[in-house]
Design an enzyme around this catalytic site. Structure first.
Site, PDB file in Angstrom:
ATOM      1  N   GLN A 347      36.329  34.030  30.993  1.00 33.03           N
ATOM      2  CA  GLN A 347      37.238  34.821  30.173  1.00 33.03           C
ATOM      3  C   GLN A 347      36.568  35.135  28.847  1.00 33.03           C
ATOM      4  O   GLN A 347      35.592  34.485  28.464  1.00 33.03           O
ATOM      5  CB  GLN A 347      38.582  34.090  29.988  1.00 33.03           C
ATOM      6  CG  GLN A 347      39.396  34.128  31.274  1.00 33.03           C
ATOM      7  CD  GLN A 347      40.774  33.559  31.198  1.00 33.03           C
ATOM      8  OE1 GLN A 347      40.969  32.459  30.725  1.00 33.03           O
ATOM      9  NE2 GLN A 347      41.745  34.306  31.704  1.00 33.03           N
ATOM     10  N   THR A 515      38.063  26.647  29.079  1.00 35.77           N
ATOM     11  CA  THR A 515      37.628  25.892  30.257  1.00 35.77           C
ATOM     12  C   THR A 515      38.027  26.637  31.530  1.00 35.77           C
ATOM     13  O   THR A 515      38.134  26.054  32.598  1.00 35.77           O
ATOM     14  CB  THR A 515      38.217  24.466  30.201  1.00 35.77           C
ATOM     15  OG1 THR A 515      37.838  23.870  28.949  1.00 35.77           O
ATOM     16  CG2 THR A 515      37.671  23.556  31.291  1.00 35.77           C
ATOM     17  N   HIS A 516      38.232  27.945  31.420  1.00 31.65           N
ATOM     18  CA  HIS A 516      38.783  28.741  32.513  1.00 31.65           C
ATOM     19  C   HIS A 516      37.694  29.363  33.371  1.00 31.65           C
ATOM     20  O   HIS A 516      37.526  30.586  33.411  1.00 31.65           O
ATOM     21  CB  HIS A 516      39.712  29.812  31.956  1.00 31.65           C
ATOM     22  CG  HIS A 516      40.764  29.261  31.047  1.00 31.65           C
ATOM     23  ND1 HIS A 516      41.409  30.009  30.088  1.00 31.65           N
ATOM     24  CD2 HIS A 516      41.293  28.011  30.946  1.00 31.65           C
ATOM     25  CE1 HIS A 516      42.279  29.254  29.437  1.00 31.65           C
ATOM     26  NE2 HIS A 516      42.216  28.040  29.945  1.00 31.65           N
ATOM     27  N   ASN A 517      36.945  28.536  34.055  1.00 33.50           N
ATOM     28  CA  ASN A 517      35.958  29.004  35.022  1.00 33.50           C
ATOM     29  C   ASN A 517      36.649  29.297  36.347  1.00 33.50           C
ATOM     30  O   ASN A 517      37.503  28.529  36.798  1.00 33.50           O
ATOM     31  CB  ASN A 517      34.883  27.936  35.258  1.00 33.50           C
ATOM     32  CG  ASN A 517      34.022  27.725  34.042  1.00 33.50           C
ATOM     33  OD1 ASN A 517      33.061  28.437  33.818  1.00 33.50           O
ATOM     34  ND2 ASN A 517      34.381  26.727  33.242  1.00 33.50           N
ATOM     35  N   ASN A 555      38.841  37.003  37.240  1.00 31.11           N
ATOM     36  CA  ASN A 555      39.692  36.277  36.295  1.00 31.11           C
ATOM     37  C   ASN A 555      40.505  37.264  35.476  1.00 31.11           C
ATOM     38  O   ASN A 555      39.955  38.197  34.896  1.00 31.11           O
ATOM     39  CB  ASN A 555      38.860  35.391  35.369  1.00 31.11           C
ATOM     40  CG  ASN A 555      39.608  34.139  34.955  1.00 31.11           C
ATOM     41  OD1 ASN A 555      40.789  33.988  35.244  1.00 31.11           O
ATOM     42  ND2 ASN A 555      38.923  33.237  34.281  1.00 31.11           N
TER      43      ASN A 555
END
Length: 590
Positions: A347, A515-517, A555
């Site tokens: 993101q 931490t949005h992998n 994403n």
């Protein structure tokens, strides 16, 4: 040689949100379930007691709840022309280690993706034409729709005790909620959190700018709540220690505060900690999982037989395990063939710092998801044709707590980074500044992927996971557009000054971002472009399921946890009602 344990019906790799949900659902079905977690055991009492959990040095600076790069890490490069190097210190993202996973240290932002997010490719082609999608962009539809997942979003929100205000009840728009959200069957279980002064200033300015602000949904309880499992949660005290901390007040949703009290009392559930799964084992055909191999804290290797294997680890760890286990064809960016590691995404964030004339915003009082947001420029809520990019994001002010060490204190542009002038600026602006932030989508691309590193290996002799990723023109243009809209709101606040912080240049893995992998084991309707089918079942090994954000094909503009939870309940329902009637068989025929 590995010692062989007694077989179980189901083995879950990891013990965070998705594993807790699956364990509850599958033990309800009478199955013997074992979860294997690489980190430590953790419980609200005594591990998150307020007498010590509110220790910023221990948990936010020294990363007390996160994985240790010395034990587990990856290598990174921006492009294939570079040599990837190990991430030796946590930076851009912070994977958790321990029971509860990232559900312990998250803020609690619990979004639903927009209906068009799940059909982003077909929707974009229909509205803007196929040529609107860049040839290097590999976005795809999910194989499920918002309508499919709506009941499971609802279920996750009520288990978590989410505080918020509906904007679309069964197709009828609701005053004060998010007018752009998909229709929901019922309101949030709890009303919104109490508004902070900073969020009310944002709300007024956003309305004056012509936008539609609403209280952000929060898995922080605005009132006491007993969830559908009978677990009691306490009311949030706005202590300001949510992000990177466990909650000792039972008011931030986590596996510990919502599911584990019921699950841990069951005879047909067990879990092991400090055990690292290194392989998913398969039979001679390679088409049936027979269990997993793991190594305990003393270095002893065990084989755990199971009839059903579910990967519930962090997104990148699921992909790493699939690659090490040789399940599915690895992705080749040169030819575009293969699926495992394909469509990694992240993101993109930015902000506008705002120096106000108001005093006493009391930034030290907050909650993880206490915020006011607009969705006017998320997803396809606006006409993209004049702008030439795909995607969007939300714009918000968050009041998460002004902690003394790492809080990113807002000071006017040009302020020195240290010394007497910095101290003076900090003193003058600590209680008179806010940051208007943007949180944007990242599409998937042919050159963004995960694979095994040819050089670096871990303690077990296995190749490290290698991440190849950079931001593209589409994301930079989208983020700049969002930042300028955030600046429009900032100007409507009638500030002393503002400071636009555009996201520019290459992606860097060092500063913390999110931490949005996502991606690498994506879901879909075509085995040639996805690792799992619409029920998160492996196309290649039907008694293997993969959960979590690794299944996202790209994403979108929200935090992922709400969708991760909804997909977990969706997959659990498919296993219970369909798979168990004919074990080992694919739920989708090709």
């Amino acid at each position: 040689m590995a010692a062989r344990n007694d077989p179980v019906d189901v083995v879950l790799v990891g013990f965070g949100w998705t594993a807790s949900i699956l364990a509850k659902e599958l033990t309800d079905a009478g199955l013997q379930v074992l979860a294997i977690e690489r980190g430590k055991d953790r419980h609200t009492v005594p591990d998150f007691a307020t007498t010590h959990i509110q220790d910023e040095l221990r948990y936010a600076v020294r990363n007390g709840l996160f994985e240790e790069p010395v034990r587990e890490t990856l290598t990174f490069r921006n492009s294939r022309s570079q040599t990837a190097l190990p991430m030796r210190h946590l930076g851009s993202f912070l994977p958790a280690a321990g029971v509860g996973g990232a559900g312990v240290h998250w803020n609690g932002q619990t979004w639903r993706f927009l209906p068009q997010d799940f059909v982003v490719r077909s929707h974009t082609e229909q509205r803007y034409g196929k040529d609107f999608i860049p040839p290097e962009m590999t976005i795809q539809d999910w194989g499920v729709t918002y309508e499919d997942l709506e009941p499971y979003y609802d279920r996750f929100e009520h288990v978590c005790g989410v505080s918020g205000r509906a904007g679309n009840l069964q197709g009828t728009k609701q005053q004060g909620g998010n007018p752009f959200e998909g229709p929901r069957r019922r309101d949030y279980p709890l009303p919104p959190l109490e508004r902070s002064y900073g969020t009310t200033i944002f709300d007024k300015a956003a309305q004056e700018a012509g936008f539609h602000p609403f209280p952000a949904p929060a898995a922080n309880t605005s009132k006491p709540w007993r969830n559908p499992y009978g677990v009691q949660m306490g009311q949030c005290t706005y202590c300001g220690f949510c992000e990177w901390f466990g909650c000792g007040n039972y008011s931030k949703a986590s596996p510990q505060t919502t599911i584990l009290p019921v699950l841990l009392a069951r005879d047909n559930f067990r879990y092991k900690t400090l055990c690292n799964v290194t392989r998913v084992n398969t039979d001679a055909s390679g088409k049936r999982a027979t269990g997993v191999t793991y190594v305990d804290v003393d270095g002893r290797e065990y084989e755990q037989p199971a009839e059903l294997v579910v990967l519930c680890a962090y997104a990148q760890h699921n992909v790493h395990l699939l690659l090490l286990s040789k399940i599915g064809k690895p992705y080749d960016p040169e030819t575009g063939d293969g699926v495992v590691g394909r469509n990694y995404a992240y993101q993109i964030t930015s902000s506008v710092d705002v120096m106000l004339n108001e005093e006493n915003l009391n930034p030290f009082m907050g909650a993880g998801a206490l915020g006011q947001a607009i969705d006017d420029f998320n997803g396809d809520n606006f006409d993209h044709a004049p702008h030439g990019f795909i995607g969007g994001g939300y714009i918000a002010v968050w009041t998460t707590g002004g902690r003394p060490i790492l809080q990113q204190h807002n000071v006017p542009e040009g302020t020195p980074k240290w010394g007497a002038k910095w101290k003076r600026a900090l003193h003058e602006n600590y209680s008179r500044s806010v940051s208007v932030v943007t949180h944007g989508s990242v599409m998937s691309y042919r050159d963004a992927y995960l694979d095994l590193d040819p050089t670096y290996r871990d303690d077990y002799g296995n190749p490290l996971l290698r991440l190849t990723f950079d931001f593209h023109r589409n994301e930079h243009e989208m983020s700049r557009f969002l930042t300028d809209r955030a600046a429009d709101i900032a100007q409507a606040m009638k500030p002393r000054s503002i400071h636009r912080k555009y996201r520019e240049g290459h992606y860097k893995i060092v500063p913390y971002q999110t931490t949005h992998n996502t991606g690498g084991a994506v879901m879909g309707d075509d085995p040639k472009t996805s690792v799992v089918n619409r029920y998160l079942q492996s196309w290649d090994v039907p008694n293997l399921f993969v959960l979590g954000a690794s299944v996202f094909p790209q994403n979108h503009g929200y935090n992922p946890t709400g969708t991760v939870g909804a997909l977990a309940y969706w997959a659990a329902d498919a296993i219970r009602t369909r798979y168990l009637k004919n074990p080992g068989q694919p739920l989708v025929r090709t």
